[in-house]
Design an enzyme around this catalytic site. Structure first.
Site, PDB file in Angstrom:
ATOM      1  N   TYR B  91     146.623  26.294  63.960  1.00  0.00           N
ATOM      2  CA  TYR B  91     147.580  26.076  62.877  1.00  0.00           C
ATOM      3  C   TYR B  91     147.781  27.319  62.016  1.00  0.00           C
ATOM      4  O   TYR B  91     146.824  27.917  61.542  1.00  0.00           O
ATOM      5  CB  TYR B  91     147.087  24.934  61.996  1.00  0.00           C
ATOM      6  CG  TYR B  91     148.142  24.382  61.092  1.00  0.00           C
ATOM      7  CD1 TYR B  91     149.137  23.566  61.593  1.00  0.00           C
ATOM      8  CD2 TYR B  91     148.151  24.662  59.733  1.00  0.00           C
ATOM      9  CE1 TYR B  91     150.115  23.039  60.769  1.00  0.00           C
ATOM     10  CE2 TYR B  91     149.116  24.146  58.898  1.00  0.00           C
ATOM     11  CZ  TYR B  91     150.108  23.339  59.422  1.00  0.00           C
ATOM     12  OH  TYR B  91     151.077  22.830  58.604  1.00  0.00           O
ATOM     13  N   SER B 185     141.861  23.931  68.181  1.00  0.00           N
ATOM     14  CA  SER B 185     142.416  23.213  67.035  1.00  0.00           C
ATOM     15  C   SER B 185     143.842  22.741  67.347  1.00  0.00           C
ATOM     16  O   SER B 185     144.020  21.980  68.303  1.00  0.00           O
ATOM     17  CB  SER B 185     142.348  24.113  65.789  1.00  0.00           C
ATOM     18  OG  SER B 185     142.541  23.348  64.628  1.00  0.00           O
ATOM     19  N   ASP B 271     132.131  20.230  61.178  1.00  0.00           N
ATOM     20  CA  ASP B 271     133.553  20.557  61.040  1.00  0.00           C
ATOM     21  C   ASP B 271     134.150  19.717  59.922  1.00  0.00           C
ATOM     22  O   ASP B 271     134.110  18.489  59.972  1.00  0.00           O
ATOM     23  CB  ASP B 271     134.247  20.243  62.376  1.00  0.00           C
ATOM     24  CG  ASP B 271     135.642  20.834  62.474  1.00  0.00           C
ATOM     25  OD1 ASP B 271     136.255  21.125  61.428  1.00  0.00           O
ATOM     26  OD2 ASP B 271     136.120  21.003  63.606  1.00  0.00           O
ATOM     27  N   HIS B 300     134.443  24.428  61.757  1.00  0.00           N
ATOM     28  CA  HIS B 300     135.611  24.406  62.629  1.00  0.00           C
ATOM     29  C   HIS B 300     135.679  25.600  63.579  1.00  0.00           C
ATOM     30  O   HIS B 300     136.418  25.573  64.553  1.00  0.00           O
ATOM     31  CB  HIS B 300     136.878  24.331  61.772  1.00  0.00           C
ATOM     32  CG  HIS B 300     138.097  23.984  62.544  1.00  0.00           C
ATOM     33  ND1 HIS B 300     138.172  22.886  63.371  1.00  0.00           N
ATOM     34  CD2 HIS B 300     139.310  24.580  62.622  1.00  0.00           C
ATOM     35  CE1 HIS B 300     139.374  22.836  63.933  1.00  0.00           C
ATOM     36  NE2 HIS B 300     140.071  23.850  63.492  1.00  0.00           N
TER      37      HIS B 300
END
Lengths: 322, 322, 322, 322, 322, 322
Positions: B91, B185, B271, B300
Site C-alpha cells: 500500500y 501486504s 503485526d 508487519h
C-alpha cells in the site's frame, strides 16, 4: 518541516569542533597496531539462489586483529580485477543477508559490505561481536567506552573500516587501485574516516553522514543515536569535558579536514536524526573536491534510490574513467 | 506483543465473511470487459547503470483498457523464455525506480513489477493514474468508490493485476507456462486475487496479505490502511451494509476459497497493520495446497529477507522443477 | 507555544511566492469553460425537525459543469430577497448534515453550505464525487493531479467555489447584490479565491486560511494537509519545480493580491497546521481593506465561536448597512 | 478497533457495582437541603445577532443554593408554554457561548443549557464557580472531594442538574409537564441522574454516558477523565475502599436502577474514553423502557449529528405526542 | 536538544514582565491578614521505622489561618537548636510520606517539608485541602481563581510558604536565625517568593524555578503546568489582560527584583517544562548575590542529586559558617 | 487500565517456562569459578555532607573475579554487627550517588547498594564496566551475549549479585547471619536469583521483578527492556530456540522454584513493563513462604514508598526478631 538553520545559513556554516593536537598520531598508532595484528583475509563462497552474482563470506582482521565479517558480491563469471565499492552500514545494521543489497554487483562492481561489530540487531543482521570492554553506557553503542578515546567504540569501528579497505585490496577479484568507500548515516561517517585514513582511495560517498560536528548535533536533535550521548551526559554530568574530548577523535569534521579524495555528500533539510548543519560542517571543512545533493523535502532517508543513482554515476566517473 | 488471538486459536480461526452469490459473474464480466478493451503490450528498454540486468519500461492494458505501467527486469544476455515472477506493491507504493528490487532478476527470473494506479507516493514511486471517478473518501484509496462494487478502486486494481499476468505472457522473454505472482501486504492480497482469477498460474506467494477478512480487520486494528474504512464508516454511519457488500467482492478470503494453485503465505503474530487472524482466515479457506511461515516476534515487516529467501526456494520448486 | 516568527516579524512578513504571468488568463479560461457547461440550479426542500429554518438540497453546475451539492438554509417564512453567506468547508469536510451549522440562518441570512468534491469523510459528511483523473498521490486530495495546473484538484474545487456564488445568485430568496463568502482553513482559502474571482461580492471572511504562501507552509509545518505535499515531494524528488508551478495558480497570496473586497481574517499564533506567517502573507498582500483578529493562545481552532461572532458583526456592516 | 468486550458479551453484561443501603436517603437529604436554600430564578435577555432565537442569561439556585448559570434559548415570538429540553455539558465544557448549540431552539423547543460548576475551560466556556472545598486531587474535578460522598464534586453537580429541572419549570415559557433531560458523556451521566431524581420528567437522553459502572471503567481505559481516578488511587493507595464507596453514590448504574422514564442511549464500540461495557451496564440495569443506538465504527464522538437527529425524533414522540 | 535561546542570549536575557504598582501593598496586606488569623503550630511525633531520624506531623496556620500540613524531620537525639531548611514541593506533589526525602535530616538540618494545598495526587501524597472558591479552570490548579489576584490559588500557596517559615521558627528544635528555603520547579518559585517576603532568611535555593516570567513561559512551551494557562486563555479569549494582571502578582521575576538574600539557582538547557530563559529572567533580575548551575544536557530533572549536593555545600556556607 | 489477565486468572496462573536439566550444575560451576577468582573486599570511606550516615566505597570480586563497585551505608557510631540489606538496581541504573537512597541506613540497617555492570547511565549513575564480549545486540544489555548461556550478560550480573552477598558478609559491620536481598524490577529479579543461589539468606524482597517467565513477557508487552529481546528476535529470526534456551537459565521462575527463603513480592495490575502474570508466575512457583502486595491502580512504579514501608516491616520481622 525544516529542522535546522535556513538554507542560506547552512551554506556558510562552519563547525567549531576542536581538532586535538595528537589526532594524527592517535590514528597512525591505532592503525599501525591493527596492521601489526593482521592476518590474511578469508573468503568462502556462499550458496544462494542468485544466478548472476557470486557471494563470498569474508572474514578479515579488524581492530587489534579481531575478526570482522563481510559479504563480498561480484558479478558471476568475471575474470578481471574489478573496480570496488566498500560499503559501511547505518546505525543498528550489520552486513545483512547474502541476498540483500545487490545494486553494486549488478552494476558491475565488486562490492564488500562490511559488518558492524556489536550492532546488527536493529534493521539488518550482523554477525560480528565487539570484544571491547564496556563501561557504563546509555543503550546503544554510541557511548561504549566513551570515557577515553582509546577505549571508545568508534575507535574500533573506524579501524575496522580502514582495515576493510586494506583487506579487500588483497583479493584477486579487486583492482586495488580502483577502490571507493560508501555509506549512509553511520556508514557515511565511516566512509569519511576511511577517506582520510586509508591511503589511495579513489572516491568517497557519504550520504547524510553521522558523527560530524558532534557537539552541535547533540544539542540540535532529540533523536537517536545522538540522543544516547545526551542521555549519558544527563546522568554523568561531570563527564562533559572528557566526553567531548573523546568525540573529537572520531568527528567527521576532523576527518573531512584531512580528506583530499573526491567526495560526494547528500543532506536532507527535514532530517531530524542527522541535523543538516552537521553535514554542511563536514562539506565546508573538506580538503578536497566535493559534490552535494540537497534534498529539501526529505528526512533522514534523504535521496534514497536517487542518492544511489547519483553515486553510481559519480563512482563510474571516478573509478572507471580515471 | 501479540496483536490478535492466541496461536492456538489462530490455527482454528475461520472467517465469517459473506460470499456474494454473483461473485464469479462479477469478476468474469469485469475481466471480459477489460480484455475486450485490450491492446498489445509496449516495452521500451531503459538505460541504467546495471551491467547484469536489463530493465524495460512496460505499459499494458489494465482495467477498461487503461494504460498501466511496470518494470520488467531480465538477466542480461538470456536467450530462452524464462520462468517469470509478477510482483504487486504494498500500500502506498508504485513500481519504484528501475534500479530497485533486483533480487528476482539476479536469481534468474524474468520479473515484472506492476505499478499501482493512483498510489506510488508513499514509499516508492508510481507513474500510473487512476482515472476512476472519486466520490467522498477517507484519505488514501481504500474507500475510493466504495459505495458500489462496480465503482470501487480495488475492482480496478485487481483487474490490473490479472491483466499484468495476461500481458507478461505475451512477451518473448517469458515462458507463459511458468508464471507465478507474488506480493507483500496489499501486494499479497492482489496475488491471492490473481491466483483465483488468472488461469494457469503455477504458484502464488502472499506475504502478510492485506484485504482478507476485511470485516474483522476493520474492527481489530486501528492502523492504516484498514483504518481508512473505519474512518469512512465513522462519518458515513448509514453506509455500513453497502460498504461491507462492496468489500465482499475483493475479500481475499473469497479469492482463497477459489484458488487451487500452490500458495505460500506468511503471517506475523505482532503485526498491528494486518491482524494475524485475517491471514489465517485466508489460509484456512484456501482451496489448494498451502505453506505458511509464522513469525512470532515480527510486526508487519514479517519475515523480510527471510520471507524472500523462502519464496525463492518455493518458486524454484514450483516453476523450475515442474 | 508560538509556532512561527515573533509577532513583530509576522506583521512585516511578505511572501516570495511566484505570480505566474498567465495567472489571470488561466482562471478566466477556466471559469469561462465552467460557465459554458452550466445548467440551472436545482433546489429541493428537505424534511427536517427544524421549526424555524427551511433547508433545501441544492445541486449546481461546478467545474466543467459537474454537479456539486450544497445545503441552503433560510429563515422560515421570509418573503424578501436576503443577504446571503456562501460557506466553504475545512479540509476533509463536506456539506455535512441538514441540521448542522444553523448560525447563519438563525441570524437572518440565507446560507449556502457548499459540499467539497471528493472529501466529506473526515469530520463532516459529503455527497459530491470528484470525477477528475487521479495520478499518483499522497493520501488526501492535496496532491491529486498536482503535476499540472490544469489537472490539479484545487483548480476544480476553486471553480466550484466561484460557481456556487453564481448559482446562489439565481435563487429567488437571495439578493444577488448582497452576497459574501466565508470559510475556515481550506474554506478560508476558497473564500479568498472567490473574493478575487467572483464579481461583485460584498465581503470575504477567511479564518486561518489554508493554501496561502504554500512554498513556505510546506517547509514550516509537519502537519496535514500541507504534509501531503511534502510527502509527495519526498518521493517524487524530481518534481519540485513542476509542483511549485502548479501550486502558484491556487496560492491564496496570489488571490489576495487581486482581491479588493473588504476581507476579515483571523490568525492563531499557536497554529501548527496553518503557519501564522502564511496568513500574514495573505493579509499583507491583500489589495483591499482588511481586518485581522490575532489569537495568541489558540491553535488551528483559532477564534472559534468568537471568530463567528466577529464575522457576524462584520457581515452585518458589509451586507446590511451598505 | 473495538475497545471492550465482543458485541455479544456486551449485550449480556451486568455491572457488579455496589448499591449503598442509604443511597436514596443520601439523595433525598441532599435535594431537600438544596431546595430549602433555593431562591427564584433570574433570567435576563442577551443581545445577540440571532434573528430567530431569543437567548436569556439564567441564574438559578443549585447545590446549597449556590448560583448556577445557564443559557435559555427559545424560538422568537412564541406565546405558548413550550416542551423543554434541559441539556448538560460533557467533561471540561460549560454553557458555552449564547450563539452556540442552536439545534433545539431551532427545532421548536425551549432549551436550557446548564453551566458546569468549576469546568468550562476545556472545550467550551463556563461562568460558574465551584465553591466546594478542594482536598488533594488529581488534575480535573473527578477527584475533587472524593474522600467522602458528602464532599464529592459530583454530589454538587448532580444536585445542580436536578435543580435546573426545578428551575426551568418555574419559567412562563416552559410547559412544566413536558420537560426532558439530555447530555453527551458527562452530560449523559447527569441526565441519567436527573432521570432518577427529578420527579415527572417525560424522557431522558444519555449519549455515551460517563459515570456508569465506574469501578470497571477505571480499570478498562487509560483515558481521561476516568484516568484521573486511577491517578488519584495510584498515589493515595490506601484510599481504594473509601473512594469506591464515594463513587457508588454517583454511579449511573445506580441511577439507572431507579429510573423509570423512557430513556434513549447510544454507545460506540470503538470508544476509548467511555468503555462500551459501562454503557451497557446502565442500559441493562435500567428500570424503564430504553432505546439504544450502537455505533460500531465510532469512538467517543459516537453518533454525533445522527445521535442528535434520533434524539429529536425520540423527544418529539415523548414530549409532543404524549 | 536545546529548548530555548542560545546560551549567549540567555546570559543577557531580561524579562519584560510588568511590576504592578501595588505589588508590595498587596503582599503586605495578604500576610498581615494571614498572621492575624494565626494560631500556634501543632507537632505530633510519628512512629516510623527510622532509627536515626525523628519525624513530626506538623500543622500550621497558612493563608487566612487555614491549616496546612508538613513533616518535620530532625536527627534523633539532638539537643540544640538546629539550622533549618524549609522545602516546598514541585507541581502535583505534596509533603509525601514520612520516610521519604531523608537527605536534609541525615545531613544534620532540621527539615520542614511543607504540604501543597489541593495538590499531592500527582507524584507524591498530600493531605492539605484548598478551601478557596474555584471558578472555571483548566485541569490542575494553575488557573484556579485566576480572574483576580485576590482569589488566585498561588496567592494562597505563597502565603502558606511564608507562614511555614514563621511557623518553623517557633519550634524549639529550630534556630530561628538560621533558616533557609529550598525547592525544585514550583517549589523553587515558592522559595523565591519566600525569599522576598519572609524576613531574615539566610539563603534561598531555587532549582529550575516555575512561575518566573510567566508571559514568556506560556508562549515558549507546550508542556504542563504552563500549558494550563494557555488552555484557559484559548477558551477564555477575552481574559488575557485580566489573567496577565493576576499573574504579575506571583511572578518570580517580581520576587527576585525584591530578594536580597544569597540565592542559588539551577537551569537546564534542554528543559521543556520550565523554559531556560524564564530562569535567567529571575537570575538577571535578582537584587542580591546569586549562584547558577547550568546543565546543558538535562531536561527538567536538571542537576538532580548533583543539584542537591551543591545546595548542601551552599547551605552549609550560608547557615553554618555565617 | 489492566494490562494482563483478570485478577482471578492471575491468581491461578502457572508458567510453562522450561527448566533446563543442567540448571543447577550451570550455576554451581559458575559460582565456583567466580569464588575461585575472588579476592578480599575493599572499602574506602567517602566524604559526604551526611552527619548521621557513613558511606563507604566498596569494590568486591564479581563474575570471574572482575571488580564490582558498591556503596555501603551504615548508621554513624554503631559498634555492633548489623542486620544487612543488599540492594540491586532497576534496569539502566547503577549504584547512584553516595547521598541517594538513605532509607535503609536511616532505619538502622547496614545497606549495600550494588552497582550494575555496564549500566548506570539511564536513571542513576554507575561506575562498573562489563568486560564481557559483546556480540550483535539490540540496544541495552538484555541481549548481550544472548546466543549462549555462558556468554550471556545476566550470567555475569547474577553472579555479581551472589558475590555481593558473599562480600558483604566479610565486613565487620555486617552480621553475616542476618542478611537479606532486595530490589525493584531488574533488582527484584536479581534478588530472586540470589535468594536461590546464595546460601543462608534470611529474606528476599522482589518488587515487580523483571526476568520472570520471559517467554510470556516477551509476547505480552511492547515496552523495554523485554522489547529488546523481541527486537533481537525480529532480526535474528533463526535464533528463537537458542535464545529461549539461554533465557531459561536466568528466568526468575526457575530461581523461585528453588528458593525456600521467605520472600515478599509486589505486583501492579496496570504495569505495562513487567506483565503482572509474569510476577504471579514467580509467586506461584516459589518453594517457600511468600507475601504479595497487589496494586490495582499502579503501573511499574507499583507500591513505591508503600512497598518500601512494607518491606521495612517485613525485614524487621525476618532479620531482627529471628
Amino acid at each position: 518541516m525544516y529542522t535546522d538553520l535556513s538554507e542560506n545559513q547552512l551554506r556558510g556554516y562552519r563547525s567549531a569542533v576542536r581538532d586535538p593536537g595528537d589526532f594524527d598520531q592517535f590514528w597512525a598508532a591505532t592503525l599501525t597496531e591493527a596492521r601489526d595484528a593482521g592476518w590474511p583475509v578469508r573468503a568462502e563462497p556462499v550458496a544462494t539462489g542468485l544466478a548472476g552474482i557470486d557471494v563470498l563470506d569474508v572474514t578479515f582482521a579488524g581492530f587489534a586483529g579481531q575478526p570482522v565479517r563481510a559479504w563480498l558480491r561480484v558479478p558471476r563469471g568475471v575474470n578481471t580485477a574489478l573496480p570496488t565499492v566498500v560499503q559501511y552500514a547505518g546505525y543498528g545494521g550489520g552486513r545483512g543477508h547474502p541476498m540483500e543489497n545487490l545494486l553494486w554487483a549488478a552494476a558491475g562492481f565488486a562490492h564488500l559490505q562490511m559488518d558492524t561489530r556489536g550492532q546488527g540487531s536493529g534493521w539488518s543482521r550482523g554477525d560480528t561481536p565487539d570484544p571491547g570492554a564496556a563501561g557504563p553506557e546509555a543503550p546503544g553503542v554510541t557511548t561504549r567506552g566513551i570515557a577515553d578515546p582509546r577505549t571508545y567504540y568508534y575507535r574500533r569501528l573506524i579501524t575496522d573500516a580502514v582495515r576493510a579497505v586494506d583487506a579487500v585490496r588483497t583479493l584477486p577479484v579487486v583492482d586495488p587501485t580502483r577502490v571507493a568507500v560508501l555509506g549512509h548515516s553511520q556508514g557515511g561517517g565511516l566512509a569519511l574516516a576511511a577517506g582520510a585514513l586509508a591511503p589511495g582511495l579513489r572516491a568517497v560517498v557519504a550520504f547524510v553522514p553521522f558523527l560530524c560536528d558532534i557537539p552541535r548535533a547533540v544539542v540540535a536533535t532529540d533523536a537517536r543515536p545522538y540522543r544516547e550521548i545526551r542521555d549519558y551526559l544527563a546522568i554523568h554530568r561531570e563527564a562533559e569535558e572528557r566526553v567531548l574530548n573523546t568525540l573529537a577523535y572520531v568527528d567527521g569534521v576532523n576527518f573531512a579536514r584531512r580528506c583530499r579524495r573526491p567526495t560526494r555528500f547528500s543532506v536532507a533539510l527535514m532530517d531530524d536524526i542527522v541535523p543538516p548543519s552537521t553535514v554542511y560542517a563536514a562539506v565546508n571543512a573538506h580538503a578536497g573536491p566535493t559534490e552535494l545533493s540537497v534534498w529539501r523535502y526529505n528526512g533522514h532517508e534523504a535521496g534514497g534510490i536517487d542518492d544511489d543513482e547519483a553515486a553510481l554515476l559519480f563512482l563510474r566517473e571516478q573509478l572507471l574513467d580515471g
